[in-house]
Design a protein around this motif. Sequence first.
Motif, PDB file in Angstrom:
ATOM      1  N   GLU A  16       0.823  -1.210   0.000  1.00 34.29           N
ATOM      2  CA  GLU A  16       0.000   0.000   0.000  1.00 34.29           C
ATOM      3  C   GLU A  16       0.862   1.266   0.000  1.00 34.29           C
ATOM      4  N   GLN A  66     -11.203   0.200   0.264  1.00 32.36           N
ATOM      5  CA  GLN A  66     -10.496   1.428  -0.104  1.00 32.36           C
ATOM      6  C   GLN A  66     -10.970   2.716   0.553  1.00 32.36           C
ATOM      7  N   GLY A  69      -9.477   2.660   4.039  1.00 33.92           N
ATOM      8  CA  GLY A  69      -8.044   2.832   3.918  1.00 33.92           C
ATOM      9  C   GLY A  69      -7.256   2.224   5.058  1.00 33.92           C
TER      10      GLY A  69
END
Length: 93
Positions: A16, A66, A69
Motif C-alpha cells: 500500500e 479502499q 483505507g
Amino acid sequence: MIDKIKDECIKILENEGINPVSVIDFDVNGKVHSLSFAYITETYMQASEESRLVFLSALKKAVAAQEMGVEKFFEGMGKLLLMTHLSEKFDIK
C-alpha cells in the motif's frame, strides 16, 4: 505462525506504499503520542492466534474497502492501544 501473520501484515503495508516505521500521531489531552505502523502491528501480534488472524482479516478488508483505507484502520487500532494503555494507569473501581 506468528511470524507468518506479522510478515503478511507488513507486506500489506508495503504493498500500500506505507513504510512500516512511519508513525501516526495521536493527541491525547494535548500530549502527542506517536506510534509506528510496525509497533501497532507488533503489539497486536502478541495476542492469541485467533486475535492475530482477526487483525489480519480486518486489515485485508480495510485494503479491499479502499474508502476506509489502511491508514484509518491503523489510526483506529492505535487509538485502541492508547486507550488500553491509559486506562491501565488509572485504578478504576
